[in-house]
Every structure is written in structure tokens, then in C-alpha cells.
Design an enzyme around this catalytic site. Structure first.
Site, PDB file in Angstrom:
ATOM      1  N   GLU A  82     -12.460  46.302 -19.023  1.00 12.68           N
ATOM      2  CA  GLU A  82     -12.602  47.299 -20.102  1.00 12.68           C
ATOM      3  C   GLU A  82     -11.344  47.362 -20.960  1.00 12.68           C
ATOM      4  O   GLU A  82     -10.232  47.528 -20.436  1.00 12.68           O
ATOM      5  CB  GLU A  82     -12.910  48.683 -19.513  1.00 12.68           C
ATOM      6  CG  GLU A  82     -13.237  49.690 -20.602  1.00 12.68           C
ATOM      7  CD  GLU A  82     -13.798  51.006 -20.084  1.00 12.68           C
ATOM      8  OE1 GLU A  82     -14.194  51.083 -18.905  1.00 12.68           O
ATOM      9  OE2 GLU A  82     -13.826  51.955 -20.878  1.00 12.68           O
ATOM     10  N   LYS A 255     -14.611  59.776 -14.984  1.00 15.85           N
ATOM     11  CA  LYS A 255     -14.826  58.330 -15.159  1.00 15.85           C
ATOM     12  C   LYS A 255     -13.563  57.692 -15.736  1.00 15.85           C
ATOM     13  O   LYS A 255     -13.144  56.602 -15.335  1.00 15.85           O
ATOM     14  CB  LYS A 255     -16.033  58.089 -16.069  1.00 15.85           C
ATOM     15  CG  LYS A 255     -16.505  56.641 -16.127  1.00 15.85           C
ATOM     16  CD  LYS A 255     -15.792  55.802 -17.162  1.00 15.85           C
ATOM     17  CE  LYS A 255     -16.326  54.390 -17.219  1.00 15.85           C
ATOM     18  NZ  LYS A 255     -15.590  53.525 -18.149  1.00 15.85           N
ATOM     19  N   ASP A 271     -11.543  48.599  -1.734  1.00 15.05           N
ATOM     20  CA  ASP A 271     -12.974  48.876  -1.886  1.00 15.05           C
ATOM     21  C   ASP A 271     -13.156  49.927  -2.981  1.00 15.05           C
ATOM     22  O   ASP A 271     -12.976  51.130  -2.748  1.00 15.05           O
ATOM     23  CB  ASP A 271     -13.506  49.370  -0.532  1.00 15.05           C
ATOM     24  CG  ASP A 271     -15.007  49.577  -0.531  1.00 15.05           C
ATOM     25  OD1 ASP A 271     -15.585  49.823  -1.607  1.00 15.05           O
ATOM     26  OD2 ASP A 271     -15.600  49.524   0.557  1.00 15.05           O
ATOM     27  N   HIS A 368      -9.749  52.205 -29.167  1.00 15.57           N
ATOM     28  CA  HIS A 368     -10.713  51.506 -28.327  1.00 15.57           C
ATOM     29  C   HIS A 368     -11.377  50.387 -29.103  1.00 15.57           C
ATOM     30  O   HIS A 368     -11.558  49.285 -28.626  1.00 15.57           O
ATOM     31  CB  HIS A 368     -11.773  52.532 -27.922  1.00 15.57           C
ATOM     32  CG  HIS A 368     -12.316  52.334 -26.564  1.00 15.57           C
ATOM     33  ND1 HIS A 368     -13.478  51.661 -26.345  1.00 15.57           N
ATOM     34  CD2 HIS A 368     -11.857  52.715 -25.358  1.00 15.57           C
ATOM     35  CE1 HIS A 368     -13.728  51.648 -25.059  1.00 15.57           C
ATOM     36  NE2 HIS A 368     -12.760  52.280 -24.428  1.00 15.57           N
TER      37      HIS A 368
HETATM   38  P1  NAD Z   1      -9.825  45.904   9.178  1.00 19.21           P
HETATM   39  O1  NAD Z   1     -10.610  46.332  10.373  1.00 19.21           O
HETATM   40  O2  NAD Z   1      -9.989  44.500   8.707  1.00 19.21           O
HETATM   41  O3  NAD Z   1      -8.263  46.112   9.483  1.00 19.21           O
HETATM   42  C1  NAD Z   1      -7.778  47.240  10.154  1.00 19.21           C
HETATM   43  C2  NAD Z   1      -7.193  46.830  11.492  1.00 19.21           C
HETATM   44  O4  NAD Z   1      -6.005  46.061  11.279  1.00 19.21           O
HETATM   45  C3  NAD Z   1      -6.762  48.017  12.334  1.00 19.21           C
HETATM   46  O5  NAD Z   1      -7.843  48.477  13.108  1.00 19.21           O
HETATM   47  C4  NAD Z   1      -5.615  47.458  13.158  1.00 19.21           C
HETATM   48  O6  NAD Z   1      -6.082  46.952  14.396  1.00 19.21           O
HETATM   49  C5  NAD Z   1      -5.109  46.280  12.346  1.00 19.21           C
HETATM   50  N1  NAD Z   1      -3.751  46.513  11.744  1.00 19.21           N
HETATM   51  C6  NAD Z   1      -2.735  45.627  11.707  1.00 19.21           C
HETATM   52  N2  NAD Z   1      -1.681  46.140  11.072  1.00 19.21           N
HETATM   53  C7  NAD Z   1      -2.020  47.380  10.676  1.00 19.21           C
HETATM   54  C8  NAD Z   1      -1.337  48.427   9.968  1.00 19.21           C
HETATM   55  N3  NAD Z   1      -0.072  48.292   9.525  1.00 19.21           N
HETATM   56  N4  NAD Z   1      -1.993  49.586   9.719  1.00 19.21           N
HETATM   57  C9  NAD Z   1      -3.263  49.747  10.137  1.00 19.21           C
HETATM   58  N5  NAD Z   1      -3.954  48.804  10.833  1.00 19.21           N
HETATM   59  C10 NAD Z   1      -3.333  47.620  11.097  1.00 19.21           C
HETATM   60  O7  NAD Z   1     -10.023  46.808   7.901  1.00 19.21           O
HETATM   61  P2  NAD Z   1     -10.380  48.344   7.662  1.00 19.21           P
HETATM   62  O8  NAD Z   1      -9.330  48.875   6.756  1.00 19.21           O
HETATM   63  O9  NAD Z   1     -10.651  49.094   8.926  1.00 19.21           O
HETATM   64  O10 NAD Z   1     -11.752  48.219   6.866  1.00 19.21           O
HETATM   65  C11 NAD Z   1     -11.760  48.016   5.482  1.00 19.21           C
HETATM   66  C12 NAD Z   1     -13.011  47.288   5.058  1.00 19.21           C
HETATM   67  O11 NAD Z   1     -14.170  47.964   5.510  1.00 19.21           O
HETATM   68  C13 NAD Z   1     -13.117  47.211   3.570  1.00 19.21           C
HETATM   69  O12 NAD Z   1     -13.316  45.858   3.213  1.00 19.21           O
HETATM   70  C14 NAD Z   1     -14.390  48.007   3.262  1.00 19.21           C
HETATM   71  O13 NAD Z   1     -15.051  47.463   2.142  1.00 19.21           O
HETATM   72  C15 NAD Z   1     -15.188  47.868   4.518  1.00 19.21           C
HETATM   73  N6  NAD Z   1     -16.220  48.858   4.826  1.00 19.21           N
HETATM   74  C16 NAD Z   1     -16.397  50.005   4.083  1.00 19.21           C
HETATM   75  C17 NAD Z   1     -17.390  50.910   4.424  1.00 19.21           C
HETATM   76  C18 NAD Z   1     -17.515  52.183   3.627  1.00 19.21           C
HETATM   77  O14 NAD Z   1     -16.662  52.501   2.818  1.00 19.21           O
HETATM   78  N7  NAD Z   1     -18.589  52.989   3.812  1.00 19.21           N
HETATM   79  C19 NAD Z   1     -18.215  50.663   5.531  1.00 19.21           C
HETATM   80  C20 NAD Z   1     -18.003  49.501   6.269  1.00 19.21           C
HETATM   81  C21 NAD Z   1     -16.999  48.603   5.929  1.00 19.21           C
END
Ligand code: NAD
Length: 417
Positions: A82, A255, A271, A368
Site C-alpha cells: 500500500e 485499519k 503472523d 495518497h
Molecule cells: P514455535 O513453536 O515454532 O517456537 C516456539 C518454541 O521455540 C518454544 O516453545 C521454545 O521451545 C523454543 N524457543 C527457543 N528459544 C526461545 C526463546 N528465546 N523464547 C521462546 N521460545 C524459544 O513457534 P510459536 O511462537 O509457538 O508459534 C508461532 C506460529 O504459530 C506462527 O507461525 C503462527 O502463525 C502459528 N499459529 C497461530 C495460531 C493462531 O494464531 N490462532 C494457531 C496455530 C499456529
């Protein structure tokens, strides 16, 4: 007519998938070649991130300048198609930087996972049973993610809400530098049999809530009247009052805020749908309203504030898997999710200020439309120096349409093309 049954498409290599889709959809050679070329660089990464990938949709990555957040300057990578979004942040940030820039506060990175319990006769008794076993629930949740616990995160609390006819548990988890969806979903799924055991009910859904209201970020900034003009201060106050009074206006106000926040989210591999869901659900608490607010200081300056959930990470999801996201985090110098979240809230506020300033003064269209006119010129077939010439000519005429751009292009002397 296209047949959408393409059995086994997901098993094919990417190039063959493109061939199948091109055949099924009757794509011409030029469109097919474009998709092939677009995937030349990042096709393999894209293949790992999603399904049935045939190419890559490139979005411009710009960098907003002038922003200062909590006393530190920051260059902000923004991925958006945009026009005027990046320019708005540059301008709004410049207008408040000498008054201190943006100052933020952030909650700890706590996400909520919901566990729905069904088939209960006595909801209050089930709630008491859950709360009495808090320590065991904590231990079981933490056992799911020793890495997170070692980093200082993990289970923080369990809440039991009666939402008739269900009991709904909220697991509150500190996810440190992650967005945390996968992390808390794993905990919710693993805890389910234990919840059934202690409540006597049946567990239904086990999934995070995108209303991430335990992970709020607040930002504030002052725009001096001597920089923006006393009439602009009043104009922005009136524009904000409109959003506060009318959800039709508040939706557009918010928005604009998300224009900036999503662009940083996308650039850093976060996300954007989770950001959107969290922001609008939060804005609807107590009746849909604006995520920001404005007031006049005793000195007559404009004080802006914003508060919203900011579920973002620098590990997990696409943030680590995508080299562009990694480069974007390096440009920002964001080494924690906390800093990223604060900068994103600051971007949302500054973006909102610029949009309101434009609306309250010359209207949004002038700035814009100059940028929009370039897109229209490109769509009409202009290239190189033609793009700016045709865009300028359309703005001067006050007619920014593809047919006008095409006529102007046809009228250009051959050698000027
Ligand atoms: P992930 O599970 O890939 O990573 C998180 C893991 O990384 C932690 O559980 C931990 O074990 C590890 N880790 C290593 N270093 C870390 C640090 N410094 N801090 C925290 N954890 C660390 O990712 P996530 O963040 O749990 O999930 C994100 C993804 O989930 C996004 O891609 C999202 O799109 C997706 N998702 C979203 C939804 C929703 O929003 N409703 C539902 C399902 C999945």
C-alpha cells in the site's frame, strides 16, 4: 471451465505444480514465465513454509526512518503493497522525535490457551476442582517445554471461567521471545486428559485465544504545536473524537494503525492475522472503539497514546525460517520480542498520527494519490521514467485512472518512451 480437482498436486516438485496449474487455468506463456522468475530466489523457502506452492508473491520491503523508541533510534523494515504507509511513519516520526520520540510500556509476553470442558453438570464444582490442582497443572504444562522454562518462561496461571454450558480453562503462559501459538497449543493438548480426569467432563477445543489481552503494549508520544501547528492539534482531536463516537469511523481509524503494524509484522515473518484478530477483538471490548487516543497537553501540544495486544516473536514460525525476516530483525536491531513489540506499537501510533493529520488538513487523497498514480501508470504499461511522468500528469489533471494513463502513454512521443 477450470477443473479444481488436481489430485496429487502437493506431491509434485514445484516446477511441475506450476505446469499443472498453468495448464488447468490456461495461463499464457508470459504469466507462467513471470511466476517462474518470481520464485527463482525464494521458491525453496516458500515451499517449506506453505503448501501447493507454485511461486512467490513479492511485496515491497521499505524502511521507515526518523523513529526513536524509548530513547533509541530504530530503522523500521515494513513490507506492504500500500502506497504512503512507509512515508506516513517517516513523517510522523520526524515530527515527534525532537520532543523525545515514542515512549513505551509492555506487559510480559503472556499468551492464553483455552481448554473447553463439556458435559459437566456442576460447573462451579468443576471449576473448584481445577483450581485446587493448580500446581499439578503447572508442572504438566512446564514439562511440555523445558527449553522455554530454562529461558525463564512457562506456566504462569490457570483460570477457570464459567461460560455456560461449558467450563473454559485459560492457561496463562509466558512465551518469552516466541509468538507462542504452537507453544501454548501443545500445552493445552497435553493437559486435556488430566483436565478430564479432575473434572469428570470431556475436553473439546484446545487452542490459544487470539484476544491476547495479557500481552498489551502501550506507547505515547508528544507532537509539539510549534512543529505541527495549533490548528492541526485541534483537527486531530476532532478526528479522534469522531472515531471515539462512531464505530464506522473507528474501524477505519484502526485499519490505518494496522497498516503500519502489519507491515512490520510481515517484514519480520510474524503472523499478521493474529495481530489483526487481537487488535480488533481488543478494540471491541466494551463496544468497538479506537485503539489510540489523543489529548491536548497544558502547553497546547498533542499527546497521543495507543494500547493493544502485540503477540509477536523473534523465534518460531517463519521468523527464523525466512532470511528476509532475519535481515529485517537485524535492520531493527531487535534482539527480543519485547523490543519488537514496543517498536510495532510505536509504528502504529505514529502511522495513526500521520493519517489523522492528513485527514484533518488537506485530506488523504493528495499524498495518497501521488503514490497511487504510480501504480496506475505501471498497470497501464508505463516503465522507467514514464511512470513518474504519467503519474504527475494524471495528478495534475485530477484524473487517476488506467484509461487516462493509457491515453497519456499513447500520446507520448516515441523517442520519449
Ligand atoms: P514455535 O513453536 O515454532 O517456537 C516456539 C518454541 O521455540 C518454544 O516453545 C521454545 O521451545 C523454543 N524457543 C527457543 N528459544 C526461545 C526463546 N528465546 N523464547 C521462546 N521460545 C524459544 O513457534 P510459536 O511462537 O509457538 O508459534 C508461532 C506460529 O504459530 C506462527 O507461525 C503462527 O502463525 C502459528 N499459529 C497461530 C495460531 C493462531 O494464531 N490462532 C494457531 C496455530 C499456529
Amino acid at each position: 471451465m477450470t477443473n479444481s480437482r488436481l489430485p496429487g498436486l502437493h506431491n509434485l516438485p514445484r516446477a511441475e505444480r506450476l505446469t499443472r496449474v498453468a495448464q488447468a487455468a490456461g495461463l499464457d506463456a508470459a504469466a507462467r514465465a513471470h511466476l517462474e522468475a518470481a520464485a527463482a530466489h525464494d521458491g525453496e523457502i516458500a515451499d517449506h513454509l506453505s503448501e501447493n506452492v507454485i511461486s512467490v508473491m513479492a511485496v515491497p520491503l521499505g524502511v521507515a526512518t526518523n523513529l526513536r523508541v524509548d530513547g533509541q533510534d530504530v530503522l523500521v523494515p515494513m513490507a506492504t503493497e500500500e502506497s504512503s504507509v512507509v512515508a506516513a511513519v517517516c513523517n510522523g516520526a520526524r515530527a515527534c522525535r525532537d520532543a523525545g520520540g515514542v515512549v513505551t510500556e509492555a506487559d510480559p509476553p503472556r499468551m492464553i490457551a483455552q481448554v473447553q470442558v463439556t458435559g459437566l453438570e456442576d460447573l462451579s464444582a468443576a471449576r473448584d476442582a481445577v483450581l485446587a490442582r493448580r500446581d499439578e497443572i503447572a508442572a504438566r504444562c512446564n514439562a511440555c517445554d523445558p527449553v522455554l522454562v530454562r529461558l525463564g518462561g512457562g506456566f504462569r496461571d490457570v483460570e477457570a471461567r464459567i461460560v455456560p454450558p461449558f467450563l473454559v480453562l485459560h492457561l496463562i503462559v509466558d512465551v518469552r521471545d516466541a509468538m507462542g501459538a504452537n507453544t501454548v497449543n501443545t500445552m493445552a493438548e497435553r493437559i486435556a486428559p488430566f483436565v478430564e480426569e479432575i473434572t469428570g467432563g470431556r475436553v473439546g477445543l484446545r487452542i490459544l485465544s487470539n484476544l491476547a489481552d495479557r500481552r498489551l503494549v502501550r506507547a505515547r508520544a508528544v507532537w509539539p504545536a510549534e512543529v505541527i501547528g495549533a490548528d492541526v492539534v485541534d483537527g486531530i482531536l476532532s478526528a479522534w473524537a469522531f472515531a471515539a463516537a462512531d464505530p464506522y469511523r473507528a474501524a477505519t481509524h484502526n485499519k490505518g494503525i494496522m497498516n503500519g503494524i502489519d507491515a512490520v509484522g510481515l517484514a519480520t515473518g510474524n503472523d499478521t492475522r493474529a495481530l489483526e484478530a487481537g487488535a480488533h477483538a481488543f478494540a471491541a471490548q466494551g463496544g468497538y472503539g479506537p485503539l489510540s487516543s489523543y489529548e491536548k497537553t497544558p502547553q497546547g501540544d498533542l499527546l497521543g497514546r495507543i494500547e493493544l495486544p502485540m503477540p509477536v516473536g523473534i523465534v518460531g514460525g517463519a521468523t527464523r525460517a525466512h532470511p528476509t525476516a532475519q535481515a529485517a530483525l537485524k535492520i531493527m536491531g531487535a534482539t527480543t520480542a519485547d523490543r519488537l513489540a514496543r517498536v510495532m506499537a510505536a509504528v502504529g501510533l505514529v502511522q495513526n498520527f500521520s493519517a489523522l493529520r492528513a485527514l484533518a488538513t488537506e485530506g488523504i487523497q493528495r499524498g495518497h494519490m501521488g503514490l497511487h498514480a504510480r501504480n496506475v501508470a505501471i498497470a497501464a504499461g508505463a516503465t522507467g521514467a514514464q511512470i513518474d511522468r504519467i503519474a504527475r500528469a494524471m495528478v495534475e489533471r485530477g484524473e487517476i485512472r488506467e484509461n487516462v494513463a493509457r491515453t497519456l502513454l499513447d500520446e507520448m512521443p516515441r523517442k520519449g518512451r
